[in-house]
Design a protein around this motif. Structure first.
Motif, PDB file in Angstrom:
ATOM      1  N   PRO A 225       0.799  -1.229   0.000  1.00  0.00           N
ATOM      2  CA  PRO A 225       0.000   0.000   0.000  1.00  0.00           C
ATOM      3  C   PRO A 225       0.832   1.279   0.000  1.00  0.00           C
ATOM      4  N   ASN A 226       1.923   1.313   0.770  1.00  0.00           N
ATOM      5  CA  ASN A 226       2.741   2.532   0.793  1.00  0.00           C
ATOM      6  C   ASN A 226       3.448   2.753  -0.542  1.00  0.00           C
ATOM      7  N   GLN A 227       3.757   1.669  -1.251  1.00  0.00           N
ATOM      8  CA  GLN A 227       4.379   1.794  -2.564  1.00  0.00           C
ATOM      9  C   GLN A 227       3.368   2.277  -3.597  1.00  0.00           C
ATOM     10  N   GLN A 228       2.135   1.799  -3.492  1.00  0.00           N
ATOM     11  CA  GLN A 228       1.082   2.270  -4.385  1.00  0.00           C
ATOM     12  C   GLN A 228       0.851   3.764  -4.201  1.00  0.00           C
ATOM     13  N   ARG A 229       0.813   4.207  -2.939  1.00  0.00           N
ATOM     14  CA  ARG A 229       0.622   5.630  -2.678  1.00  0.00           C
ATOM     15  C   ARG A 229       1.795   6.450  -3.211  1.00  0.00           C
ATOM     16  N   ALA A 230       3.012   5.916  -3.065  1.00  0.00           N
ATOM     17  CA  ALA A 230       4.194   6.626  -3.562  1.00  0.00           C
ATOM     18  C   ALA A 230       4.132   6.783  -5.078  1.00  0.00           C
ATOM     19  N   LEU A 231       3.637   5.761  -5.769  1.00  0.00           N
ATOM     20  CA  LEU A 231       3.506   5.831  -7.221  1.00  0.00           C
ATOM     21  C   LEU A 231       2.508   6.908  -7.625  1.00  0.00           C
ATOM     22  N   TRP A 232       1.350   6.918  -6.995  1.00  0.00           N
ATOM     23  CA  TRP A 232       0.348   7.941  -7.311  1.00  0.00           C
ATOM     24  C   TRP A 232       0.885   9.338  -7.006  1.00  0.00           C
ATOM     25  N   ASN A 233       1.583   9.471  -5.894  1.00  0.00           N
ATOM     26  CA  ASN A 233       2.137  10.782  -5.536  1.00  0.00           C
ATOM     27  C   ASN A 233       3.172  11.247  -6.549  1.00  0.00           C
ATOM     28  N   ALA A 234       3.948  10.309  -7.092  1.00  0.00           N
ATOM     29  CA  ALA A 234       4.935  10.668  -8.108  1.00  0.00           C
ATOM     30  C   ALA A 234       4.251  11.211  -9.361  1.00  0.00           C
ATOM     31  N   LEU A 235       3.163  10.578  -9.764  1.00  0.00           N
ATOM     32  CA  LEU A 235       2.428  11.039 -10.943  1.00  0.00           C
ATOM     33  C   LEU A 235       1.778  12.396 -10.680  1.00  0.00           C
ATOM     34  N   LEU A 236       1.295  12.589  -9.476  1.00  0.00           N
ATOM     35  CA  LEU A 236       0.709  13.883  -9.105  1.00  0.00           C
ATOM     36  C   LEU A 236       1.759  14.982  -9.124  1.00  0.00           C
ATOM     37  N   ARG A 237       2.890  14.744  -8.478  1.00  0.00           N
ATOM     38  CA  ARG A 237       3.924  15.782  -8.368  1.00  0.00           C
ATOM     39  C   ARG A 237       4.477  16.191  -9.724  1.00  0.00           C
ATOM     40  N   THR A 238       4.470  15.268 -10.674  1.00  0.00           N
ATOM     41  CA  THR A 238       5.022  15.565 -11.999  1.00  0.00           C
ATOM     42  C   THR A 238       3.937  15.912 -13.015  1.00  0.00           C
ATOM     43  N   ASN A 239       2.679  15.960 -12.565  1.00  0.00           N
ATOM     44  CA  ASN A 239       1.557  16.323 -13.435  1.00  0.00           C
ATOM     45  C   ASN A 239       1.410  15.369 -14.615  1.00  0.00           C
ATOM     46  N   GLN A 240       1.686  14.100 -14.386  1.00  0.00           N
ATOM     47  CA  GLN A 240       1.640  13.079 -15.436  1.00  0.00           C
ATOM     48  C   GLN A 240       0.213  12.518 -15.552  1.00  0.00           C
ATOM     49  N   PHE A 241      -0.668  13.336 -16.093  1.00  0.00           N
ATOM     50  CA  PHE A 241      -2.075  12.940 -16.139  1.00  0.00           C
ATOM     51  C   PHE A 241      -2.316  11.706 -17.000  1.00  0.00           C
ATOM     52  N   GLU A 242      -1.759  11.658 -18.192  1.00  0.00           N
ATOM     53  CA  GLU A 242      -2.041  10.547 -19.102  1.00  0.00           C
ATOM     54  C   GLU A 242      -1.654   9.210 -18.475  1.00  0.00           C
ATOM     55  N   ARG A 243      -0.492   9.150 -17.855  1.00  0.00           N
ATOM     56  CA  ARG A 243      -0.062   7.905 -17.207  1.00  0.00           C
ATOM     57  C   ARG A 243      -0.937   7.600 -15.995  1.00  0.00           C
ATOM     58  N   ALA A 244      -1.303   8.641 -15.268  1.00  0.00           N
ATOM     59  CA  ALA A 244      -2.148   8.427 -14.101  1.00  0.00           C
ATOM     60  C   ALA A 244      -3.535   7.940 -14.518  1.00  0.00           C
ATOM     61  N   TRP A 245      -4.077   8.510 -15.579  1.00  0.00           N
ATOM     62  CA  TRP A 245      -5.404   8.086 -16.023  1.00  0.00           C
ATOM     63  C   TRP A 245      -5.373   6.643 -16.524  1.00  0.00           C
ATOM     64  N   ASP A 246      -4.317   6.289 -17.227  1.00  0.00           N
ATOM     65  CA  ASP A 246      -4.170   4.905 -17.677  1.00  0.00           C
ATOM     66  C   ASP A 246      -4.120   3.950 -16.479  1.00  0.00           C
ATOM     67  N   LEU A 247      -3.388   4.333 -15.456  1.00  0.00           N
ATOM     68  CA  LEU A 247      -3.308   3.508 -14.252  1.00  0.00           C
ATOM     69  C   LEU A 247      -4.678   3.441 -13.578  1.00  0.00           C
ATOM     70  N   HIS A 248      -5.358   4.560 -13.508  1.00  0.00           N
ATOM     71  CA  HIS A 248      -6.700   4.598 -12.911  1.00  0.00           C
ATOM     72  C   HIS A 248      -7.658   3.654 -13.635  1.00  0.00           C
ATOM     73  N   GLU A 249      -7.598   3.634 -14.953  1.00  0.00           N
ATOM     74  CA  GLU A 249      -8.484   2.759 -15.714  1.00  0.00           C
ATOM     75  C   GLU A 249      -8.141   1.287 -15.519  1.00  0.00           C
ATOM     76  N   ARG A 250      -6.871   1.007 -15.221  1.00  0.00           N
ATOM     77  CA  ARG A 250      -6.443  -0.390 -15.035  1.00  0.00           C
ATOM     78  C   ARG A 250      -6.698  -0.903 -13.629  1.00  0.00           C
ATOM     79  N   VAL A 251      -6.524  -0.037 -12.604  1.00  0.00           N
ATOM     80  CA  VAL A 251      -6.547  -0.541 -11.228  1.00  0.00           C
ATOM     81  C   VAL A 251      -7.650   0.078 -10.373  1.00  0.00           C
TER      82      VAL A 251
END
Length: 272
Positions: A167-193
């Motif tokens: 769980p802490n690694q999952q949160r770290a991944l999401w936070n990395a995408l947030l901090r870098t404004n990587q919406f496309e990758r984050a949305w793809d991850l959201h659709e998958r998981v």
């Protein structure tokens, strides 16, 4: 016996946000040394609900009255920042009431080295060069290009099996995408998981949806994220960002507003 501010906050979070307003107003109106702590806490609860009623001018006026009256006294309001500073900023953005001069004036009512004094002084200076919107909670550079993920904590998990991450690694991944404004990758991850586990990430994704005119998806995100929000203090009742951030307000339909104002949230939701 009348309810205190902490009890009223809990009752509000049980879904009775409108019902507690009269008791909160009465508690804020009390005076005297024994009422100081209760006044500040009750006002914080009241302001958080006023945001969701679009009563931004009232929230800012209440903030000014309280700081002016209690700031020179030994009031716990000196040790707080939000939602009082947010009320002043939101009133500029949504009610046309300039915040810089107001922050500077109110800073003189509290000790300069207090939490509130330092915050108000800092805001007064920042507003000379920055928009009040950028100083509101959970502002994100929606619509702007992403920054590189190289070296960002959590980015290394992007190519891993998400379901195998802790769980802490999952949160770290999401936070990395947030901090870098990587919406496309984050949305793809959201659709998958599915839904991200953090409120802040959900709000960021929702803001991107609003920016891209994908409002239905953004609204669904805000509704789903309701169960993720958690108060930082006993008087926190509602998240301010969906209604104070202009980008997110596009998503706050009557349905979304009613959901947040009538459903249990935070610890009161978990008790159900």
């Amino acid at each position: 016996m009348a309810e205190n501010a902490k009890q009223l906050a809990a009752r509000a979070r049980s879904g009775q946000f409108r019902e507690v307003l009269p008791a909160l107003r009465a508690l804020v109106a009390k005076d005297g040394p024994r009422a100081l702590g209760q006044r500040a806490q009750a006002a914080a609860v009241l302001i958080s609900i006023l945001f969701w009623q679009d009563a931004f001018a009232e929230a800012a006026d209440l903030t000014e009255e309280l700081i002016t009256a209690d700031g020179p006294r030994d009031s716990p309001i000196r040790d707080e920042d939000e939602p009082f500073s947010v009320a002043l900023l939101a009133a500029e953005v949504h009610a046309g009431q300039p915040a810089a001069e107001r922050c500077a004036r109110l800073a003189s009512s509290v000790p300069p080295d207090s939490v509130l004094g330092e915050r108000l002084t800092w805001l007064a200076a920042e507003l000379a060069d920055r928009s009040a919107v950028t100083l509101l909670p959970n502002y994100s550079p929606w619509g702007e290009p992403p920054s590189p993920l190289d070296g960002v904590i959590g980015a290394d998990y992007l190519d891993d099996d998400y379901n195998e991450l802790k769980p802490n690694q999952q949160r770290a991944l999401w936070n990395a995408l947030l901090r870098t404004n990587q919406f496309e990758r984050a949305w793809d991850l959201h659709e998958r998981v599915g839904l991200p586990p953090q409120w802040e990430v959900c709000v960021w994704l929702a803001g991107w949806c609003a920016t891209l005119d994908r409002t239905d998806e953004g609204r669904r995100l805000l509704l789903a994220a309701h169960d993720l929000w958690w108060p930082y203090a006993v008087w926190d009742c509602l998240p301010p960002d969906p209604v104070v951030q202009p980008v997110l307000r596009v998503l706050v339909t009557d349905e979304v507003r009613e959901h947040y104002l009538t459903h249990p949230i935070g610890p009161e939701r978990e008790k159900r």
